[in-house]
Design a protein around this motif. Structure first.
Motif, PDB file in Angstrom:
ATOM      1  N   VAL A 291      28.953  25.754  39.960  1.00  0.00           N
ATOM      2  CA  VAL A 291      29.014  25.701  41.302  1.00  0.00           C
ATOM      3  C   VAL A 291      28.404  27.043  41.982  1.00  0.00           C
ATOM      4  N   GLY A 292      29.639  27.829  40.795  1.00  0.00           N
ATOM      5  CA  GLY A 292      29.397  29.140  41.849  1.00  0.00           C
ATOM      6  C   GLY A 292      27.878  29.938  42.005  1.00  0.00           C
ATOM      7  N   ILE A 293      27.376  29.806  41.152  1.00  0.00           N
ATOM      8  CA  ILE A 293      25.568  30.324  41.028  1.00  0.00           C
ATOM      9  C   ILE A 293      25.125  30.017  41.977  1.00  0.00           C
ATOM     10  N   ILE A 294      25.454  28.290  42.052  1.00  0.00           N
ATOM     11  CA  ILE A 294      24.137  27.867  43.483  1.00  0.00           C
ATOM     12  C   ILE A 294      24.604  28.675  44.965  1.00  0.00           C
ATOM     13  N   ALA A 295      26.005  28.588  44.412  1.00  0.00           N
ATOM     14  CA  ALA A 295      26.583  29.220  45.604  1.00  0.00           C
ATOM     15  C   ALA A 295      26.094  30.710  45.972  1.00  0.00           C
ATOM     16  N   GLY A 296      25.644  31.134  45.502  1.00  0.00           N
ATOM     17  CA  GLY A 296      25.676  32.701  44.928  1.00  0.00           C
ATOM     18  C   GLY A 296      24.563  33.251  45.942  1.00  0.00           C
ATOM     19  N   TRP A 297      23.245  32.041  45.006  1.00  0.00           N
ATOM     20  CA  TRP A 297      21.910  32.004  45.487  1.00  0.00           C
ATOM     21  C   TRP A 297      22.284  31.403  46.746  1.00  0.00           C
ATOM     22  N   LEU A 298      22.529  30.718  47.474  1.00  0.00           N
ATOM     23  CA  LEU A 298      22.271  30.521  49.070  1.00  0.00           C
ATOM     24  C   LEU A 298      23.606  31.817  49.902  1.00  0.00           C
ATOM     25  N   ALA A 299      24.789  31.516  49.351  1.00  0.00           N
ATOM     26  CA  ALA A 299      25.255  33.332  50.181  1.00  0.00           C
ATOM     27  C   ALA A 299      24.380  34.871  50.026  1.00  0.00           C
TER      28      ALA A 299
ATOM     29  N   GLY B   3      21.341  43.819  50.318  1.00  0.00           N
ATOM     30  CA  GLY B   3      22.241  43.015  49.304  1.00  0.00           C
ATOM     31  C   GLY B   3      22.480  43.598  48.090  1.00  0.00           C
ATOM     32  N   PHE B   4      23.781  42.673  47.331  1.00  0.00           N
ATOM     33  CA  PHE B   4      23.703  43.676  45.921  1.00  0.00           C
ATOM     34  C   PHE B   4      22.954  43.581  44.660  1.00  0.00           C
ATOM     35  N   GLY B   5      21.853  42.398  44.891  1.00  0.00           N
ATOM     36  CA  GLY B   5      21.073  42.090  44.635  1.00  0.00           C
ATOM     37  C   GLY B   5      21.067  40.433  43.747  1.00  0.00           C
ATOM     38  N   LEU B   6      20.313  40.090  42.764  1.00  0.00           N
ATOM     39  CA  LEU B   6      20.145  38.207  42.030  1.00  0.00           C
ATOM     40  C   LEU B   6      21.840  38.277  41.398  1.00  0.00           C
TER      41      LEU B   6
ATOM     42  N   LEU C  72      25.534  36.391  42.558  1.00  0.00           N
ATOM     43  CA  LEU C  72      25.770  35.320  41.494  1.00  0.00           C
ATOM     44  C   LEU C  72      27.221  35.222  40.885  1.00  0.00           C
ATOM     45  N   VAL C  73      27.204  37.054  40.581  1.00  0.00           N
ATOM     46  CA  VAL C  73      28.886  37.014  40.066  1.00  0.00           C
ATOM     47  C   VAL C  73      29.526  36.604  41.623  1.00  0.00           C
ATOM     48  N   LEU C  74      29.028  37.291  42.613  1.00  0.00           N
ATOM     49  CA  LEU C  74      30.279  36.896  43.771  1.00  0.00           C
ATOM     50  C   LEU C  74      30.417  35.763  44.243  1.00  0.00           C
ATOM     51  N   GLY C  75      29.223  34.550  43.605  1.00  0.00           N
ATOM     52  CA  GLY C  75      29.071  33.220  44.182  1.00  0.00           C
ATOM     53  C   GLY C  75      30.104  32.853  43.408  1.00  0.00           C
ATOM     54  N   ILE C  76      30.538  33.370  42.154  1.00  0.00           N
ATOM     55  CA  ILE C  76      31.161  32.393  41.251  1.00  0.00           C
ATOM     56  C   ILE C  76      32.672  33.200  41.271  1.00  0.00           C
ATOM     57  N   ALA C  77      33.063  34.327  41.943  1.00  0.00           N
ATOM     58  CA  ALA C  77      34.102  34.206  42.904  1.00  0.00           C
ATOM     59  C   ALA C  77      34.486  33.985  43.992  1.00  0.00           C
ATOM     60  N   GLY C  78      33.112  33.590  44.330  1.00  0.00           N
ATOM     61  CA  GLY C  78      33.156  32.847  45.690  1.00  0.00           C
ATOM     62  C   GLY C  78      33.810  31.252  46.265  1.00  0.00           C
TER      63      GLY C  78
END
Length: 79
Positions: free
Chosen positions: A7-15, A23-26, A30-36
């Motif tokens: 879910v975090g990987i998908i959310a990071g991509w969407l974010a 941005g910070f790059g892909l 994705l890391v921020l998405g997992i933390a998010g």
């Protein structure tokens, strides 16, 4: 745990798509998405809300958390 990562990987991509700009790059998105995903669940818990709706609800909450983290990290990076 695996569910949170997916879910975090998908959310990071969407974010990353939502928070256009330099941005910070892909990988970092994705890391921020997992933390998010974790932060989004925590923030919604503080507000007394829950992510209903299965995977879609989880992705929405995680995306909100990831957008929040990207916003905060951009503020800290520019300071």
């Amino acid at each position: 745990m695996l569910w949170t990562i997916v879910v975090g990987i998908i959310a990071g991509w969407l974010a990353g798509l939502i928070m256009k700009g330099d941005g910070f790059g892909l990988i970092w998105d994705l890391v921020l998405g997992i933390a998010g995903a974790v932060v989004g669940g925590w923030l919604f818990g503080l507000l007394g809300l829950s992510a209903s709706g299965g995977m879609i609800g989880s992705i929405i909450v995680a995306t909100i958390g990831a957008v929040f983290l990207i916003f905060i990290s951009r503020l800290l990076r520019s300071a």
